[in-house]
Enzyme design. Structure first.
Site, PDB file in Angstrom:
ATOM      1  N   HIS A  74       0.803  -1.231   0.000  1.00 49.24           N
ATOM      2  CA  HIS A  74       0.000   0.000   0.000  1.00 49.24           C
ATOM      3  C   HIS A  74       0.836   1.281   0.000  1.00 49.24           C
ATOM      4  CE1 HIS A  74      -3.466  -2.453   1.359  1.00 49.24           C
ATOM      5  NE2 HIS A  74      -2.653  -3.000   2.234  1.00 49.24           N
TER       6      HIS A  74
HETATM    7  C1  BDR Z   1      -2.511   0.632   5.652  1.00 46.15           C
HETATM    8  O1  BDR Z   1      -2.594   0.101   6.965  1.00 46.15           O
HETATM    9  C2  BDR Z   1      -1.327  -0.345   7.388  1.00 46.15           C
HETATM   10  O2  BDR Z   1      -1.442  -1.643   7.909  1.00 46.15           O
HETATM   11  C3  BDR Z   1      -0.401  -0.277   6.215  1.00 46.15           C
HETATM   12  O3  BDR Z   1       0.910   0.111   6.601  1.00 46.15           O
HETATM   13  C4  BDR Z   1      -1.037   0.747   5.322  1.00 46.15           C
HETATM   14  O4  BDR Z   1      -0.576   2.050   5.628  1.00 46.15           O
HETATM   15  C5  BDR Z   1      -3.313  -0.245   4.716  1.00 46.15           C
HETATM   16  O5  BDR Z   1      -4.659  -0.268   5.106  1.00 46.15           O
END
Ligand code: BDR
Ligand code: CA
Length: 314
Positions: free
Chosen positions: A242
């Site tokens: 992400h």
């Molecule tokens: C987001 O939540 C975190 O677990 C990850 O680092 C990312 O920023 C994804 O939903």
């Protein structure tokens, strides 16, 4: 080459570590500093991980400032099931010798922005607590922020709940304030980041680069990949990286597709607290469009960009 003065706000985190790696490897960025926030893990762990990653990748001179240890108005939710108990997929990097700045994140971000001769870009890839605190305590700095590139939200899906993405869900009040701030926003939510996945073969290719950056990625992905394969949040062909998406979108917009929308964060819904309600309509919408929402990407080039970035580091 004109560079982008950049502040990264992170809750490191497996994919945060890759976002940091990508920013380090691209000279288009002038990294002013990195601020940390509680999210994937508690603040002590996200700060430790950020320092460890910087030192491991050979950039100990980049200042790190510790920020908020808890959301504005609710207890902290962490994600050990996704990122491990230590937040880095339970991989132990060498303990960092560098320390955070004596000043907190808001004080440091303020100083970094005020002392920069150009408007500063912020890539915020954790809960938006620090950014909301900055905008609330220093509203005069808004005009000195070029834009905020956010990993957070989702126009059409959630992960922490059916309609809420983790970073927004952890601190919806802060997120609401950032979306209402008037600062130009680039939202890279789950619509695009769930397409930004690394397969088993991609992970093997990181290891095959043969340097410590590639090996670090391959190692920290292991636990994270297994979580994605468990099907807890639906089936994917790989693990979603992400947080690298907003950082890459800043320098390679040609790899992404998005649309403008009016985005508002819901606080009061029984089932929809933390939802980023995105209105793409041209007529009948509630207010002016405040966000460019990225919806799609060229996945293979995204992965290749990350691998090339790792190969350029030590
Ligand atoms: C987001 O939540 C975190 O677990 C990850 O680092 C990312 O920023 C994804 O939903
Ligand atoms: Ca994150």
């Amino acid at each position: 080459m004109s560079t982008i003065p950049l502040i990264l706000d992170v809750d490191t985190g497996v994919d945060d570590a890759v976002a940091i790696l990508y920013a380090l490897a691209n000279p288009q960025f002038e990294i002013l500093g990195i601020s940390t926030v509680a999210g994937n893990q508690t603040l002590d762990k996200t700060t430790h991980n950020t320092l460890a990653v910087l030192e491991y990748l050979g950039r100990p001179e980049i200042p790190v400032a510790a920020g908020a240890a808890a959301p504005w108005m609710q207890p902290l939710h962490t994600a050990p099931q996704v990122h491990g108990e230590n937040g880095l997929g339970n991989v132990e990097l060498p303990a960092p010798t560098i320390r955070p700045q004596p000043e907190d994140a808001v004080g440091c971000m303020r100083r970094w922005i005020e002392s920069c001769d150009r408007p500063v870009t912020i890539a915020a890839v954790g809960p938006l607590t620090n950014i909301a605190l900055l905008l609330k305590s220093c509203p005069n700095l808004k005009s000195r922020i070029e834009r905020i590139a956010i990993m957070g939200g989702g126009a059409f899906r959630g992960n922490a709940s059916p309609v809420s993405e983790f970073n927004i869900y952890v601190d919806p009040e802060a997120a609401r304030m950032v979306f209402a701030s008037g600062v130009p926003l680039l939202m890279c939510g789950l619509d695009v980041t769930m397409k930004a996945y690394a397969t088993k073969e991609d992970i093997d290719a990181f290891a095959a680069i043969g340097n410590r950056a590639g090996q670090m990625c391959a190692d920290i992905f292991r636990f994270y990949y297994d979580f994605h394969m468990s099907g807890v949040r639906g089936k994917l062909p790989g693990c979603a990286i992400h947080d690298a998406v907003p950082v890459m979108a800043l320098i390679h917009p040609e790899l992404f597709h998005g649309e403008d929308a009016y985005v508002e964060v819901d606080l009061d819904g029984v089932y929809t607290r933390g939802c980023t309600a995105a209105d793409f309509r041209d007529r009948g919408r509630l207010a002016d469009k405040n966000t460019h929402v990225i919806l799609d990407l060229d996945r293979e080039t995204f992965i290749r960009q990350l691998q090339d970035a790792a190969a350029r580091l030590c």
